[in-house]
Design an enzyme around this catalytic site. Structure first.
Site, mmCIF file in Angstrom:
data_model
loop_
_atom_site.group_PDB
_atom_site.id
_atom_site.type_symbol
_atom_site.label_atom_id
_atom_site.label_comp_id
_atom_site.label_asym_id
_atom_site.label_seq_id
_atom_site.Cartn_x
_atom_site.Cartn_y
_atom_site.Cartn_z
ATOM 1 C CD1 TRP A 101 -2.386 -2.134 1.592
ATOM 2 C CD2 TRP A 101 -3.058 -0.984 -0.201
ATOM 3 N NE1 TRP A 101 -3.442 -2.811 1.029
ATOM 4 C CE2 TRP A 101 -3.876 -2.126 -0.073
ATOM 5 C CE3 TRP A 101 -3.292 -0.116 -1.267
ATOM 6 C CZ2 TRP A 101 -4.918 -2.420 -0.962
ATOM 7 C CZ3 TRP A 101 -4.325 -0.400 -2.154
ATOM 8 C CH2 TRP A 101 -5.124 -1.535 -1.996
ATOM 9 C CG ASP A 171 -3.265 3.899 4.237
ATOM 10 O OD1 ASP A 171 -4.268 3.687 4.938
ATOM 11 O OD2 ASP A 171 -3.050 3.304 3.153
ATOM 12 C CE LYS A 195 -9.221 -2.670 3.140
ATOM 13 N NZ LYS A 195 -8.030 -1.967 2.722
HETATM 14 C C1 LIG Z 1 -7.476 -1.427 1.419
HETATM 15 C C2 LIG Z 1 -6.417 -0.443 1.606
HETATM 16 C C3 LIG Z 1 -6.275 0.667 0.751
HETATM 17 C C4 LIG Z 1 -7.074 0.880 -0.503
HETATM 18 O O1 LIG Z 1 -8.368 1.139 -0.295
HETATM 19 P P1 LIG Z 1 -9.424 1.287 -1.490
HETATM 20 O O2 LIG Z 1 -10.586 1.859 -0.775
HETATM 21 O O3 LIG Z 1 -9.676 -0.080 -2.046
HETATM 22 O O4 LIG Z 1 -8.861 2.215 -2.509
HETATM 23 C C5 LIG Z 1 -5.272 1.588 1.042
HETATM 24 N N1 LIG Z 1 -4.469 1.416 2.094
HETATM 25 C C6 LIG Z 1 -4.567 0.352 2.918
HETATM 26 C C7 LIG Z 1 -3.633 0.220 4.065
HETATM 27 C C8 LIG Z 1 -5.547 -0.612 2.709
HETATM 28 O O5 LIG Z 1 -5.642 -1.667 3.536
#
Ligand SMILES: *Cc1c(COP(=O)(O)O)cnc(C)c1O
Length: 361
Positions: A101, A171, A195
């Protein structure tokens, strides 16, 4: 009805209590005479849902007054572009590459400026968190970027890097509200909610006031400016109303449980059950350096692709779902988000022990 234990990395398990409330309120929310899905986003009822959700999140995360909370769309991947568009004045940023990511975020940011790799753990397939002790910060970097919990590889950054005064952008999609964080240490702390917080379609961005500015890159679309959403309290255009409502219910559920401190204890307990089993197993083993192991995403393997596949297929049948590892890592991955009950982890470990017993050599 038979609900399974869902170990998906996202979209993921939600608290049953929340789903029941949503069911009960599906046809009529309060005395509104309609479903939340049917409401005007300018209505009193919806404004109350939105502002209550924000206030509850502020309480849960202890968010200081000089930070704005934005409920946005476009998923996590849109932030990969929005962050550089809004923050890059020198067209320069430092990225820690600790997994898929953060790598994706850096790749996207390269469209907008010069990206420096501040640290990386690519040499061992991102199975650890890189050492930050002699990390170089580029003098003109506009910010330093990390992905604090790498969902695919199962690592968590526990000690934040020293950014030498540069704003830290993190993030936290796959660890949102799973443990206490000190918001003051970040310029932007953000996550997609699918998540650990709610249904796909909402991205929550918590951003320090001084980073919300008008002098963004000249081509930045109105919808991609943090300022647009901050000035309009996330109501510039129609937000994902129903999804925000569900996030609000999850916040209430967490508050009732005792907040982030309380869920952190439960999360530690759940992860310990699985990691202890992995450490004692002769068949299964974890793929991450112990000190960097995530409480949320636990990858593990048997060492044999055939056995991994057999395990996944049998686990599916036993009601332990979505245990297959990410395609880039293989093996298995169990995501133990807030809404995964302790019983789910116990069921998984019992099943693993039974599988190991049958495959003793
Ligand atoms: C799932 C995830 C993303 C991407 O998310 P989307 O909504 O599918 O674009 C980004 N960063 C992390 C850490 C993730 O687990």
């Amino acid at each position: 009805m038979s609900r399974v234990f869902n170990f998906s990395a996202g979209p993921a398990v939600l608290p049953e209590e929340v789903l029941i409330t949503a069911r009960d309120e599906m046809l009529e929310y309060g005395n509104s005479g309609m479903s939340v899905m049917e409401m005007s986003h300018r209505s009193k009822d919806f404004e109350e849902i939105l502002f209550t959700a924000e206030n509850d999140l502020r309480t849960l995360m202890n968010i200081p007054d000089n930070y704005k909370v934005l409920f946005l769309q476009g998923g996590g991947c849109t932030q990969f572009a929005m962050i550089p568009m809004n923050l890059m004045r020198n067209r320069s940023a430092d990225y820690v590459i600790s997994g898929q990511w953060s790598k994706k975020a850096a790749q996207e940011a390269k469209i907008y400026g010069e990206i420096h790799e501040a640290a990386s753990s690519a040499d061992k397939n991102f199975s650890y968190v890189p050492d930050f002790s002699n990390m170089k910060i580029t003098p003109d970097a506009d910010y330093v970027y990390i992905c604090q919990n790498e969902t695919v590889h199962g690592t968590t950054i526990r000690t934040l890097p020293d950014t030498k005064g540069k704003p830290l952008v993190a993030d936290i999609s796959s660890m949102f509200l799973s443990e206490p964080v000190d918001v003051n240490k970040y310029g932007i702390i953000w996550g997609g909610v699918q998540k650990n917080v709610g249904p796909a379609g909402v991205t929550i961005v918590i951003i320090r006031d001084d980073l919300i500015r008008d002098d963004v890159m000249p081509f930045t679309p109105t919808m991609m400016k943090y300022k647009t959403h901050a000035d309009n309290k996330s109501l510039y255009n129609t937000p994902p109303c129903y999804n925000i409502y569900i996030c609000g219910l999850v916040f209430k559920w967490l508050l009732k449980l005792g907040g982030v401190q309380a869920i952190h204890k439960i999360n530690q307990k759940k992860a310990k059950i699985l990691y202890d089993y992995l450490d004692g197993s002769k068949l299964f083993h974890g793929t991450v350096e112990k000190k960097d192991r995530s409480l949320m995403n636990v990858p593990f393997v048997t060492g044999s692709k055939e056995l991994d596949a057999e395990f996944c297929s049998q686990a599916e049948k036993a009601g332990l779902r979505n245990i297959k590892g990410h395609r880039s890592v293989g093996g298995m991955r169990a995501s133990l988000y807030n809404a995964m009950p302790v019983e789910g982890v116990n069921a998984l470990v019992d099943f693993m022990a039974g599988f190991e017993e049958k495959h003793k050599c």
